[in-house]
Design an enzyme around this catalytic site. Structure first.
Site, PDB file in Angstrom:
ATOM      1  N   ARG A  89       6.062   9.478  -6.100  1.00  0.00           N
ATOM      2  CA  ARG A  89       4.695   9.777  -5.674  1.00  0.00           C
ATOM      3  C   ARG A  89       4.225  11.132  -6.189  1.00  0.00           C
ATOM      4  NH1 ARG A  89       4.723   6.313  -0.820  1.00  0.00           N
ATOM      5  NH2 ARG A  89       2.692   6.281   0.195  1.00  0.00           N
ATOM      6  N   ARG A 128      -5.033  -3.367   8.620  1.00  0.00           N
ATOM      7  CA  ARG A 128      -3.655  -3.771   8.329  1.00  0.00           C
ATOM      8  C   ARG A 128      -2.819  -3.818   9.601  1.00  0.00           C
ATOM      9  NH1 ARG A 128      -0.250  -0.963   3.586  1.00  0.00           N
ATOM     10  NH2 ARG A 128      -0.013   0.837   4.963  1.00  0.00           N
ATOM     11  N   ARG A 161       0.256   0.596  12.181  1.00  0.00           N
ATOM     12  CA  ARG A 161       1.051   1.789  11.895  1.00  0.00           C
ATOM     13  C   ARG A 161       0.297   3.030  12.332  1.00  0.00           C
ATOM     14  NH1 ARG A 161       2.943   1.370   5.714  1.00  0.00           N
ATOM     15  NH2 ARG A 161       2.248   3.530   5.797  1.00  0.00           N
ATOM     16  N   ARG A 172      -4.314  10.509   3.433  1.00  0.00           N
ATOM     17  CA  ARG A 172      -3.389   9.831   2.509  1.00  0.00           C
ATOM     18  C   ARG A 172      -4.063   9.565   1.163  1.00  0.00           C
ATOM     19  NH1 ARG A 172      -1.862   4.815   5.786  1.00  0.00           N
ATOM     20  NH2 ARG A 172      -0.443   4.312   4.085  1.00  0.00           N
TER      21      ARG A 172
HETATM   22  P1  AMP Z   1       4.102   4.191   2.614  1.00  0.00           P
HETATM   23  O1  AMP Z   1       4.669   3.199   3.562  1.00  0.00           O
HETATM   24  O2  AMP Z   1       4.649   4.053   1.226  1.00  0.00           O
HETATM   25  O3  AMP Z   1       2.595   4.233   2.620  1.00  0.00           O
HETATM   26  O4  AMP Z   1       4.586   5.639   3.116  1.00  0.00           O
HETATM   27  C1  AMP Z   1       4.265   6.130   4.391  1.00  0.00           C
HETATM   28  C2  AMP Z   1       4.428   7.649   4.439  1.00  0.00           C
HETATM   29  O5  AMP Z   1       5.796   7.977   4.161  1.00  0.00           O
HETATM   30  C3  AMP Z   1       3.624   8.419   3.407  1.00  0.00           C
HETATM   31  O6  AMP Z   1       2.294   8.664   3.819  1.00  0.00           O
HETATM   32  C4  AMP Z   1       4.447   9.703   3.292  1.00  0.00           C
HETATM   33  O7  AMP Z   1       4.237  10.551   4.409  1.00  0.00           O
HETATM   34  C5  AMP Z   1       5.863   9.174   3.385  1.00  0.00           C
HETATM   35  N1  AMP Z   1       6.389   8.810   2.042  1.00  0.00           N
HETATM   36  C6  AMP Z   1       6.748   7.573   1.609  1.00  0.00           C
HETATM   37  N2  AMP Z   1       7.184   7.609   0.351  1.00  0.00           N
HETATM   38  C7  AMP Z   1       7.098   8.901  -0.043  1.00  0.00           C
HETATM   39  C8  AMP Z   1       7.375   9.593  -1.266  1.00  0.00           C
HETATM   40  N3  AMP Z   1       7.831   8.969  -2.357  1.00  0.00           N
HETATM   41  N4  AMP Z   1       7.162  10.935  -1.299  1.00  0.00           N
HETATM   42  C9  AMP Z   1       6.721  11.610  -0.210  1.00  0.00           C
HETATM   43  N5  AMP Z   1       6.413  11.019   0.955  1.00  0.00           N
HETATM   44  C10 AMP Z   1       6.605   9.683   1.043  1.00  0.00           C
END
Ligand code: AMP
Length: 216
Positions: A89, A128, A161, A172
């Site tokens: 990311r 969602r 969530r 985000r």
């Molecule tokens: P997601 O389910 O991929 O939308 O991730 C949910 C949250 O987890 C994100 O908003 C970040 O706070 C954290 N997160 C997930 N993947 C990463 C990553 N590769 N780098 C940093 N934070 C992450």
């Protein structure tokens, strides 16, 4: 061996598509978001540290996510391939991934960017719902479960969530633009990037992604 990255903003459908590709190709889905949520649920030291960042829509520090991905990639089930969803990311994460795959004798074969209009992302994320047991994803309007509030796959409860609330979604999306979008250029330069318009039928999008993967 197929090393795949799914890139795209929150709400683009990375999790949904990664699950489908994972079962079609028989390769593990590596979702840093799922792994972090599990750590938060289990109240591990890493989970306790990550929770604050996640709840406010910020990224968890690079060294933490890089550590969990490195561990996961070294497991035997990744020898036939893997699909990364939500990682990398940031540019430093992408650079760390290059080093890690090299050290493990693995490689990234294709990076698929899921493109969705910004306004649609907000609608998708606000509606969602996620299964708190198996992580399957639904949308109250576009992809409802058969029985309201219950997962079609495992019967688990469908929840919103914590970070799928409007204020957090804004943060985000801002973080995506700032930290993650530069990866499109990063992987574009490597010649491995393919883009998919990720609006419309979920099945049609899966078919397009699957075709791209088969072509490498
Ligand atoms: P997601 O389910 O991929 O939308 O991730 C949910 C949250 O987890 C994100 O908003 C970040 O706070 C954290 N997160 C997930 N993947 C990463 C990553 N590769 N780098 C940093 N934070 C992450």
């Amino acid at each position: 061996m197929k090393g795949i990255i799914l890139l795209g903003p929150p709400g683009a459908g990375k999790g949904t598509q990664a699950k489908r590709i994972s079962s079609e190709f028989g390769i593990p889905q590596i979702s840093t978001g799922d792994m972090l949520r599990e750590a938060v649920r289990d109240r591990t030291p890493m989970g306790l540290m990550a929770k604050g960042f996640m709840d406010s829509g910020d990224l968890v520090p690079d060294n933490v996510v890089v550590g969990i991905v490195k561990d996961r990639l070294s497991a035997a089930d990744c020898n036939t391939g893997f699909i990364l969803d939500g990682f990398p990311r940031t540019i430093p994460q992408a650079e760390a991934l290059q080093t890690a795959t090299f050290e493990l004798g693995k490689q990234i074969d294709i990076v698929i960017s899921l493109d969705v209009d910004q306004k649609e992302l907000m609608t998708r994320l606000c509606g969602r719902r996620t299964c708190n047991k198996c992580g399957s994803m639904y949308h109250v309007t576009f992809n409802p479960s058969r029985v309201e509030g219950k997962c079609d796959q495992c019967g688990g409860a469908l929840i919103q969530r914590d970070d799928d609330r409007e204020e957090t979604i804004q943060a985000r999306l801002v973080n995506y633009k700032k930290s993650t979008e530069p990866l499109v250029m990063f992987y574009g330069n490597s010649g491995k990037l393919k883009s998919v318009m990720a609006s419309g039928s979920i099945d049609a999008i899966t078919a397009e992604i699957s075709g791209l993967i088969r072509s490498v």
